[in-house]
Design a protein around this motif. Structure first.
Motif, PDB file in Angstrom:
ATOM      1  N   PRO A 100       0.810  -1.218   0.000  1.00  0.00           N
ATOM      2  CA  PRO A 100       0.000   0.000   0.000  1.00  0.00           C
ATOM      3  C   PRO A 100       0.847   1.274   0.000  1.00  0.00           C
ATOM      4  N   PHE A 101       0.361   2.270  -0.718  1.00  0.00           N
ATOM      5  CA  PHE A 101       0.916   3.626  -0.769  1.00  0.00           C
ATOM      6  C   PHE A 101       2.255   3.734  -1.516  1.00  0.00           C
ATOM      7  N   VAL A 102       3.198   2.834  -1.274  1.00  0.00           N
ATOM      8  CA  VAL A 102       4.534   2.987  -1.846  1.00  0.00           C
ATOM      9  C   VAL A 102       4.858   1.970  -2.931  1.00  0.00           C
ATOM     10  N   GLY A 103       4.019   0.946  -3.115  1.00  0.00           N
ATOM     11  CA  GLY A 103       4.344  -0.141  -4.028  1.00  0.00           C
ATOM     12  C   GLY A 103       4.500   0.297  -5.468  1.00  0.00           C
ATOM     13  N   GLU A 104       3.457   0.892  -6.037  1.00  0.00           N
ATOM     14  CA  GLU A 104       3.491   1.263  -7.458  1.00  0.00           C
ATOM     15  C   GLU A 104       4.098   2.639  -7.685  1.00  0.00           C
ATOM     16  N   THR A 105       4.542   3.288  -6.615  1.00  0.00           N
ATOM     17  CA  THR A 105       5.218   4.577  -6.756  1.00  0.00           C
ATOM     18  C   THR A 105       6.715   4.405  -6.520  1.00  0.00           C
ATOM     19  N   PHE A 106       7.107   4.177  -5.277  1.00  0.00           N
ATOM     20  CA  PHE A 106       8.527   4.087  -4.958  1.00  0.00           C
ATOM     21  C   PHE A 106       9.127   2.726  -5.326  1.00  0.00           C
ATOM     22  N   ILE A 107       8.517   1.639  -4.844  1.00  0.00           N
ATOM     23  CA  ILE A 107       9.129   0.315  -5.027  1.00  0.00           C
ATOM     24  C   ILE A 107       9.214  -0.066  -6.498  1.00  0.00           C
ATOM     25  N   ARG A 108       8.231   0.326  -7.281  1.00  0.00           N
ATOM     26  CA  ARG A 108       8.242   0.015  -8.718  1.00  0.00           C
ATOM     27  C   ARG A 108       9.538   0.461  -9.374  1.00  0.00           C
ATOM     28  N   SER A 109       9.984   1.659  -9.057  1.00  0.00           N
ATOM     29  CA  SER A 109      11.187   2.177  -9.711  1.00  0.00           C
ATOM     30  C   SER A 109      12.433   1.399  -9.300  1.00  0.00           C
ATOM     31  N   PHE A 110      12.469   0.892  -8.071  1.00  0.00           N
ATOM     32  CA  PHE A 110      13.611   0.086  -7.638  1.00  0.00           C
ATOM     33  C   PHE A 110      13.625  -1.261  -8.353  1.00  0.00           C
ATOM     34  N   ARG A 111      12.443  -1.866  -8.544  1.00  0.00           N
ATOM     35  CA  ARG A 111      12.380  -3.130  -9.272  1.00  0.00           C
ATOM     36  C   ARG A 111      12.798  -2.934 -10.731  1.00  0.00           C
ATOM     37  N   GLU A 112      12.316  -1.856 -11.327  1.00  0.00           N
ATOM     38  CA  GLU A 112      12.690  -1.569 -12.717  1.00  0.00           C
ATOM     39  C   GLU A 112      14.200  -1.398 -12.853  1.00  0.00           C
ATOM     40  N   HIS A 113      14.804  -0.759 -11.864  1.00  0.00           N
ATOM     41  CA  HIS A 113      16.231  -0.480 -11.945  1.00  0.00           C
ATOM     42  C   HIS A 113      17.067  -1.753 -11.903  1.00  0.00           C
ATOM     43  N   HIS A 114      16.643  -2.728 -11.135  1.00  0.00           N
ATOM     44  CA  HIS A 114      17.421  -3.967 -11.064  1.00  0.00           C
ATOM     45  C   HIS A 114      17.289  -4.820 -12.317  1.00  0.00           C
ATOM     46  N   VAL A 115      16.133  -4.790 -12.951  1.00  0.00           N
ATOM     47  CA  VAL A 115      15.988  -5.606 -14.163  1.00  0.00           C
ATOM     48  C   VAL A 115      16.577  -4.904 -15.387  1.00  0.00           C
ATOM     49  N   ASP A 116      16.710  -3.577 -15.326  1.00  0.00           N
ATOM     50  CA  ASP A 116      17.326  -2.837 -16.431  1.00  0.00           C
ATOM     51  C   ASP A 116      18.077  -1.636 -15.857  1.00  0.00           C
ATOM     52  N   PRO A 246      13.964 -11.588   2.930  1.00  0.00           N
ATOM     53  CA  PRO A 246      14.478 -10.396   2.237  1.00  0.00           C
ATOM     54  C   PRO A 246      14.606 -10.608   0.735  1.00  0.00           C
ATOM     55  N   ARG A 247      14.266  -9.558  -0.029  1.00  0.00           N
ATOM     56  CA  ARG A 247      14.398  -9.519  -1.479  1.00  0.00           C
ATOM     57  C   ARG A 247      13.611 -10.610  -2.207  1.00  0.00           C
ATOM     58  N   ALA A 248      12.532 -11.116  -1.590  1.00  0.00           N
ATOM     59  CA  ALA A 248      11.730 -12.159  -2.240  1.00  0.00           C
ATOM     60  C   ALA A 248      11.070 -11.628  -3.509  1.00  0.00           C
ATOM     61  N   ASP A 249      10.491 -10.438  -3.436  1.00  0.00           N
ATOM     62  CA  ASP A 249       9.822  -9.856  -4.605  1.00  0.00           C
ATOM     63  C   ASP A 249      10.844  -9.483  -5.684  1.00  0.00           C
ATOM     64  N   ASP A 250      11.957  -8.924  -5.261  1.00  0.00           N
ATOM     65  CA  ASP A 250      12.995  -8.522  -6.213  1.00  0.00           C
ATOM     66  C   ASP A 250      13.554  -9.737  -6.952  1.00  0.00           C
ATOM     67  N   ALA A 251      13.659 -10.867  -6.257  1.00  0.00           N
ATOM     68  CA  ALA A 251      14.189 -12.077  -6.878  1.00  0.00           C
ATOM     69  C   ALA A 251      13.290 -12.578  -8.005  1.00  0.00           C
ATOM     70  N   VAL A 252      11.978 -12.342  -7.877  1.00  0.00           N
ATOM     71  CA  VAL A 252      11.053 -12.750  -8.934  1.00  0.00           C
ATOM     72  C   VAL A 252      11.217 -11.853 -10.160  1.00  0.00           C
ATOM     73  N   TRP A 253      11.227 -10.559  -9.946  1.00  0.00           N
ATOM     74  CA  TRP A 253      11.359  -9.626 -11.071  1.00  0.00           C
ATOM     75  C   TRP A 253      12.690  -9.792 -11.795  1.00  0.00           C
ATOM     76  N   THR A 254      13.751 -10.113 -11.055  1.00  0.00           N
ATOM     77  CA  THR A 254      15.068 -10.262 -11.678  1.00  0.00           C
ATOM     78  C   THR A 254      15.330 -11.702 -12.117  1.00  0.00           C
ATOM     79  N   VAL A 255      14.288 -12.533 -12.082  1.00  0.00           N
ATOM     80  CA  VAL A 255      14.319 -13.895 -12.614  1.00  0.00           C
ATOM     81  C   VAL A 255      15.371 -14.752 -11.903  1.00  0.00           C
ATOM     82  N   GLN A 256      15.443 -14.590 -10.590  1.00  0.00           N
ATOM     83  CA  GLN A 256      16.282 -15.494  -9.802  1.00  0.00           C
ATOM     84  C   GLN A 256      15.485 -16.718  -9.337  1.00  0.00           C
ATOM     85  N   VAL A 257      14.163 -16.513  -9.098  1.00  0.00           N
ATOM     86  CA  VAL A 257      13.273 -17.586  -8.694  1.00  0.00           C
ATOM     87  C   VAL A 257      11.951 -17.411  -9.424  1.00  0.00           C
TER      88      VAL A 257
END
Length: 262
Positions: A100-116, A246-257
């Motif tokens: 809530p509140f920060v997912g599609e605003t702040f966290i989205r940009s961090f996920r995008e940055h790791h995959v590209d 830790p980093r469970a969501d990031d691992a999915v976006w970056t195709v680690q799991v």
């Protein structure tokens, strides 16, 4: 879970690259016009509040205050580096786009940055700096309304907070320069002298699983925090208390799991 593209638990290097590019496109599409309008407002208010604060402070500065201001400006750089690390670590490590509140605003940009990681170099000034300016607004709003009386202690506190806010606002721009293949010459000089985050140091963060060197303003504190295992200790404490990985969501976006349960 958002419509992330994943693969087998141990995908090939080629498929990982392809899937990360696909995920980067999905994340980039989630950057909305509402988010951009918010960034314009954040930058505008930042400029207004910091201008009001500096104007008010300038009226009470004397020659005796100059050494104090210099110390405060330096201390603000250190605090901004700590702050950048805590925010970066928090957004990289916990939550996801559904937060809530920060997912599609702040966290989205961090996920995008790791995959590209190089997509940030294509962001304009507004997208690059809007979020950082937003985080400084509460304290700058209070400072802008304050009328300083000229006490040296007060001058130090205001200068320190202004310096911190300015460096926080510049952090993602500094981060962007650390990813540019050809940054401006004077920026290269500041990077090579370790006054700003250097390209070489920041690349240590971009090694899977992205669990180190989180400070991205000056990067001065990265070796110190790394040597005492600061981030790992923080993660272990939170995982033990809350039972989250830790980093469970990031691992999915970056195709680690393939999903957060793995």
């Amino acid at each position: 879970m958002p419509d992330v593209v994943s693969s087998s638990p141990v995908p090939s290097t080629a498929s990982t690259f392809t899937l990360r590019k696909q995920n980067a496109a999905i994340l980039a599409e989630k950057y909305t016009w509402k988010k951009r309008m918010g960034e314009y407002v954040s930058i505008g208010l930042f400029v207004l509040f910091i201008s009001m604060t500096v104007y008010n402070l300038a009226g009470v500065i004397t020659s005796l205050a100059l050494p104090i201001i210099i110390i405060a400006l330096f201390a603000g750089m250190v605090l901004a580096d700590i702050y950048s690390g805590l925010v970066h670590w928090g957004a990289d490590t916990w939550g996801g786009l559904e937060t809530p509140f920060v997912g599609e605003t702040f966290i989205r940009s961090f996920r995008e940055h790791h995959v590209d990681p190089f997509r940030i170099t294509m962001h304009d000034m507004v997208e690059t700096n809007g979020d950082n300016c937003l985080t400084t607004l509460p304290i700058l709003f209070l400072l802008a309304l304050h009328t300083p009386k000229g006490d040296l202690g007060e001058i130090f506190v205001i200068s320190f907070l202004c310096s911190t806010a300015i460096w926080i606002s510049l952090t993602n721009q500094i981060h962007k320069w650390a990813h540019m293949r050809q940054a401006p010459g004077w920026i290269n000089l500041l990077q090579n002298s370790h006054f700003l985050l250097s390209k070489k140091d920041h690349q240590l963060h971009h090694h899977t699983p992205f669990d180190r060197y989180y400070c991205i303003t000056t990067g001065w504190l990265n070796p110190v925090l790394g040597s005492i295992g600061f981030w790992k200790r923080m993660e272990n404490s939170i995982s033990m208390l809350l039972g989250v990985k830790p980093r469970a969501d990031d691992a999915v976006w970056t195709v680690q799991v393939t999903d957060k349960k793995e």
